[in-house]
Design a protein around this motif. Structure first.
Motif, PDB file in Angstrom:
ATOM      1  N   TYR A   1       0.703  -1.251  -0.009  1.00  0.00           N
ATOM      2  CA  TYR A   1       0.041   0.090   0.071  1.00  0.00           C
ATOM      3  C   TYR A   1       0.868   1.192  -0.074  1.00  0.00           C
ATOM      4  O   TYR A   1       2.099   1.028   0.228  1.00  0.00           O
ATOM      5  N   ARG A   2       0.082   2.482  -0.416  1.00  0.00           N
ATOM      6  CA  ARG A   2       1.030   3.663  -0.179  1.00  0.00           C
ATOM      7  C   ARG A   2       0.352   4.747   0.281  1.00  0.00           C
ATOM      8  O   ARG A   2      -1.091   4.663  -0.110  1.00  0.00           O
ATOM      9  N   GLN A   3       0.962   5.705   0.837  1.00  0.00           N
ATOM     10  CA  GLN A   3       0.299   6.809   1.184  1.00  0.00           C
ATOM     11  C   GLN A   3       0.976   8.171   0.805  1.00  0.00           C
ATOM     12  O   GLN A   3       2.197   8.179   1.288  1.00  0.00           O
TER      13      GLN A   3
ATOM     14  N   ARG B   1      -4.415   6.188   2.485  1.00  0.00           N
ATOM     15  CA  ARG B   1      -3.476   5.125   2.041  1.00  0.00           C
ATOM     16  C   ARG B   1      -4.324   4.524   1.132  1.00  0.00           C
ATOM     17  O   ARG B   1      -5.386   4.009   1.042  1.00  0.00           O
ATOM     18  N   GLU B   2      -3.666   3.813  -0.033  1.00  0.00           N
ATOM     19  CA  GLU B   2      -4.139   3.048  -1.036  1.00  0.00           C
ATOM     20  C   GLU B   2      -3.523   1.781  -1.529  1.00  0.00           C
ATOM     21  O   GLU B   2      -2.473   1.640  -1.393  1.00  0.00           O
ATOM     22  N   LEU B   3      -4.425   1.011  -1.941  1.00  0.00           N
ATOM     23  CA  LEU B   3      -3.660  -0.234  -2.205  1.00  0.00           C
ATOM     24  C   LEU B   3      -3.019  -0.096  -3.630  1.00  0.00           C
ATOM     25  O   LEU B   3      -3.377   0.612  -4.573  1.00  0.00           O
TER      26      LEU B   3
ATOM     27  N   THR C   1      -1.391  -6.851  -4.599  1.00  0.00           N
ATOM     28  CA  THR C   1      -1.620  -7.893  -3.703  1.00  0.00           C
ATOM     29  C   THR C   1      -1.132  -9.082  -4.233  1.00  0.00           C
ATOM     30  O   THR C   1      -1.160  -9.186  -5.747  1.00  0.00           O
TER      31      THR C   1
ATOM     32  N   TYR D   1       5.508   3.649   1.212  1.00  0.00           N
ATOM     33  CA  TYR D   1       4.942   2.428   0.951  1.00  0.00           C
ATOM     34  C   TYR D   1       5.039   1.519   2.168  1.00  0.00           C
ATOM     35  O   TYR D   1       5.950   1.432   2.826  1.00  0.00           O
TER      36      TYR D   1
ATOM     37  N   ASN E   1       1.938  -5.192   4.187  1.00  0.00           N
ATOM     38  CA  ASN E   1       0.874  -5.655   4.679  1.00  0.00           C
ATOM     39  C   ASN E   1       0.730  -7.152   4.606  1.00  0.00           C
ATOM     40  O   ASN E   1       1.010  -7.643   3.661  1.00  0.00           O
TER      41      ASN E   1
ATOM     42  N   TRP F   1       1.189  -4.509   9.583  1.00  0.00           N
ATOM     43  CA  TRP F   1       1.765  -3.729   8.665  1.00  0.00           C
ATOM     44  C   TRP F   1       3.412  -3.488   8.944  1.00  0.00           C
ATOM     45  O   TRP F   1       3.856  -3.433  10.243  1.00  0.00           O
TER      46      TRP F   1
END
Length: 117
Positions: free
Chosen positions: A37-39, A45-47, A50, A93, A96, A107
């Motif tokens: 994920y990143r923010q 925060r966004e995917l 995966t 980044y 998770n 996390w």
């Protein structure tokens, strides 16, 4: 206590590449879908991507074709290969874990990726 140890962030010019790594215990790694994920500053925060224990992958539209997620089940490590980086990829980044068989998600501490224009 489960720990996720991330590495590989840094500063890169637009168009460049970086590879992120995230290692954890075999116990949690083997049963988990691993994700990145990143923010970015001021944003939620966004995917990013995966990968399931069986290797099935999923990507955000914004990174499809540029980023590749993979996992090494012998090293209990998940990777994120990031190519053709853009300034809008700049973010912290986070690694998770997600599993139906674990009591909670875990996390990593986050690693900074900065892409200069």
């Amino acid at each position: 206590q489960v720990q996720l140890v991330e590495s590989g962030g840094g500063l890169v010019q637009a168009g460049g590449s970086l590879r992120l790594s995230c290692a954890t215990s075999k116990r949690i790694f083997s049963i988990s879908t691993m994700g990145w994920y990143r923010q970015a500053p001021g944003k939620q925060r966004e995917l990013v991507a995966t990968i399931t224990p069986g290797g099935r992958t999923n990507y955000a539209d914004s990174v499809t074709g540029r980023f590749t997620i993979s996992r090494d089940n012998d090293k209990n490590t998940v990777y994120l290969q990031m190519n053709s980086l853009k300034p809008e990829d700049t973010a912290v980044y986070y690694c998770n874990t997600n599993s139906l068989y674990a009591s909670r998600d875990y996390w990593g501490q986050g690693t900074q990726v900065t892409v200069s224009s």
